[in-house]
Design an enzyme around this catalytic site. Structure first.
Site, mmCIF file in Angstrom:
data_model
loop_
_atom_site.group_PDB
_atom_site.id
_atom_site.type_symbol
_atom_site.label_atom_id
_atom_site.label_comp_id
_atom_site.label_asym_id
_atom_site.label_seq_id
_atom_site.Cartn_x
_atom_site.Cartn_y
_atom_site.Cartn_z
ATOM 1 N N HIS A 1 0.796 -1.231 0.000
ATOM 2 C CA HIS A 1 0.000 0.000 0.000
ATOM 3 C C HIS A 1 0.829 1.282 0.000
ATOM 4 O O HIS A 1 0.307 2.349 -0.330
ATOM 5 C CB HIS A 1 -0.923 0.031 1.223
ATOM 6 N N ASP B 1 -3.519 -10.892 -1.847
ATOM 7 C CA ASP B 1 -3.953 -10.283 -0.587
ATOM 8 C C ASP B 1 -5.433 -9.932 -0.699
ATOM 9 O O ASP B 1 -5.927 -9.646 -1.784
ATOM 10 C CB ASP B 1 -3.110 -9.015 -0.379
ATOM 11 N N HIS C 1 -6.728 -7.273 0.244
ATOM 12 C CA HIS C 1 -6.781 -5.848 -0.097
ATOM 13 C C HIS C 1 -6.107 -5.584 -1.449
ATOM 14 O O HIS C 1 -5.116 -6.226 -1.782
ATOM 15 C CB HIS C 1 -6.084 -5.017 0.988
ATOM 16 N N ASP D 1 -4.213 -12.436 4.540
ATOM 17 C CA ASP D 1 -5.496 -11.969 5.050
ATOM 18 C C ASP D 1 -6.656 -12.388 4.154
ATOM 19 O O ASP D 1 -7.818 -12.127 4.476
ATOM 20 C CB ASP D 1 -5.498 -10.454 5.268
#
Length: 432
Positions: free
Chosen positions: A137, A172, A174, A261
């Site tokens: 990120h 992931d 995200h 995750d």
């Protein structure tokens, strides 16, 4: 077909000793748990083990702005009250707190990914693993989503010195927004992200319609998913899309971000994926079969015992080693009670991904890939050298200043490492 893959594995125990804070979801301690689980299965005996160098500010500034890197270098918890404007400018705060040894933490995990890329570039290994990396990120001028330095972008920039095209794959939960943003306008990197999208889920990007711009148009691929996707649906979609991507794009190297995750039961996740069985590790196995130089990193993952399970199983997959389900005795065995098993059950979140929805996403992605006429090429050029890393010079040291322990470790072979035999190469990493 290669007879046997050469695996390089990067780890520094200091990376797992930092503390984001009592109520923070990110627990770097998961990296120590992962490493000890890898050791307990004797996987270290099948790999070359390296302690990564700590990335120098000049290396970090190959992507990040120099002022941001310099601020990370000097900010400390006891000084942060003096820099409220800078903290806001660089997005440091609740999600991305300032903690003790923050900059060293960034240097270690980024150094691991950079070193991994360099070993691949120099054909010293076929697969390189840095579970501490994958912080996808972080942006050029600031932190985001628990990420401070984007090691993935730095690793890809290294790979681009030797490869015309690099493929980035992200599993992931995200969206890999920092990596996509860094390469949104170029065709030399194709980014493919499978992630939860909608319901204001962080980071709020990216829909299937976001495909890149200018020279990078059609080279950003997004697979937006809804809550509860299961093993069968995810794996089928992953294999279909990645097969076509590799056939069309023909990358010289692949970077695979394995955020855990996306597993069932993650504290911040919302998928139903298992570790082995038919999903997370199966994606790793599938990518490995293409026999393209492969850099594998960690990423998110907030149920730390499952993170350790996942990345240990995937280390085994990369080594073609089947691991017994019963977890061997290790320093963190209590965290795996009461079952002490390596595999985890699937989740029970309602699957909101209908067959028609997934089919629509798949067809849109494949249609965009058809817009790429051929794999892009680049002109031949002189390969830039690896960054100069200054040596330790005793004559220039102030005897009244304490030399940092990590600096001393670069020059003294430790006698308390976990490794044994010919694979104990951590003391050679600075020379490769």
């Amino acid at each position: 077909m290669r007879s046997k893959d050469r695996i390089s594995y990067f780890y520094d125990g200091d990376v797992g000793s930092v503390y984001f804070g009592p109520n923070h979801s990110m627990k770097p301690h998961r990296l120590c748990m992962t490493h000890h689980l890898v050791l307990s299965y004797d996987l270290h005996k099948k790999m070359e083990i390296y302690r990564p160098h700590k990335a120098y500010p000049v290396e970090l500034a190959q992507f990040h702005s120099a002022d941001y890197v310099e601020f990370l270098h000097r900010i400390t918890p006891d000084k942060q009250h003096l820099f409220s404007n800078e903290l806001a400018r660089y997005n440091l705060g609740e999600d991305c707190p300032v903690f003790d040894n923050l900059f060293e933490f960034c240097q270690i995990y980024a150094g691991g990914t950079i070193d991994a890329a360099r070993r691949l570039n120099n054909k010293l290994c076929d697969i390189a693993i840095n579970w501490a990396g994958g912080l996808h990120h972080a942006k050029k001028c600031g932190a985001s989503g628990f990420c401070y330095i984007n090691d993935l972008v730095l690793g890809i920039l290294e790979l681009l010195k030797h490869h015309a095209r690099v493929l980035y794959i992200d599993i992931d939960v995200h969206h890999g927004d920092g990596v996509e943003e860094a390469f949104y306008f170029t065709d030399r990197v194709m980014t493919v992200s499978f992630h939860k999208f909608g319901d204001l889920f962080f980071p709020g990007t990216s829909d299937v319609k976001e495909i890149g711009e200018r020279e990078g148009k059609f080279y950003a691929i997004n697979v937006p998913l809804k809550n509860g996707i299961d093993d069968t649906s995810f794996t089928r979609l992953f294999k279909t899309i990645i097969s076509k991507v590799i056939e069309t794009y023909q990358p010289g190297a692949i970077v695979l971000q394995c955020g855990a995750d996306s597993l069932a039961g993650d504290r911040l996740g919302c998928f139903n994926l298992s570790i082995d069985g038919a999903c997370h590790a199966e994606c790793v196995r599938f990518v490995k079969k293409f026999n393209i130089p492969l850099l594998v990193t960690g990423g998110g993952g907030y149920t730390k015992e499952n993170v350790a399970r996942c990345w240990t199983v995937e280390t085994g997959v990369l080594l073609d080693s089947d691991l017994p389900n019963e977890i061997p005795e290790n320093e963190y065995i209590k965290y795996f009670s009461p079952e002490f098993s390596l595999r985890i059950p699937n989740g029970h979140i309602e699957n909101l991904n209908s067959k028609s929805y997934l089919s629509t996403i798949k067809m849109q992605v494949l249609e965009n890939l058809r817009c790429i006429q051929h794999a892009p090429s680049v002109q031949l050029h002189e390969v830039p050298p690896d960054f100069y890393i200054p040596d330790f010079d005793e004559d220039e040291q102030n005897p009244d200043e304490r030399v940092h322990q990590h600096t001393q470790d670069k020059h003294i072979q430790r006698d308390d490492e976990y490794y044994e035999g010919d694979n104990d190469n951590n003391h050679n990493m600075e020379d490769t």
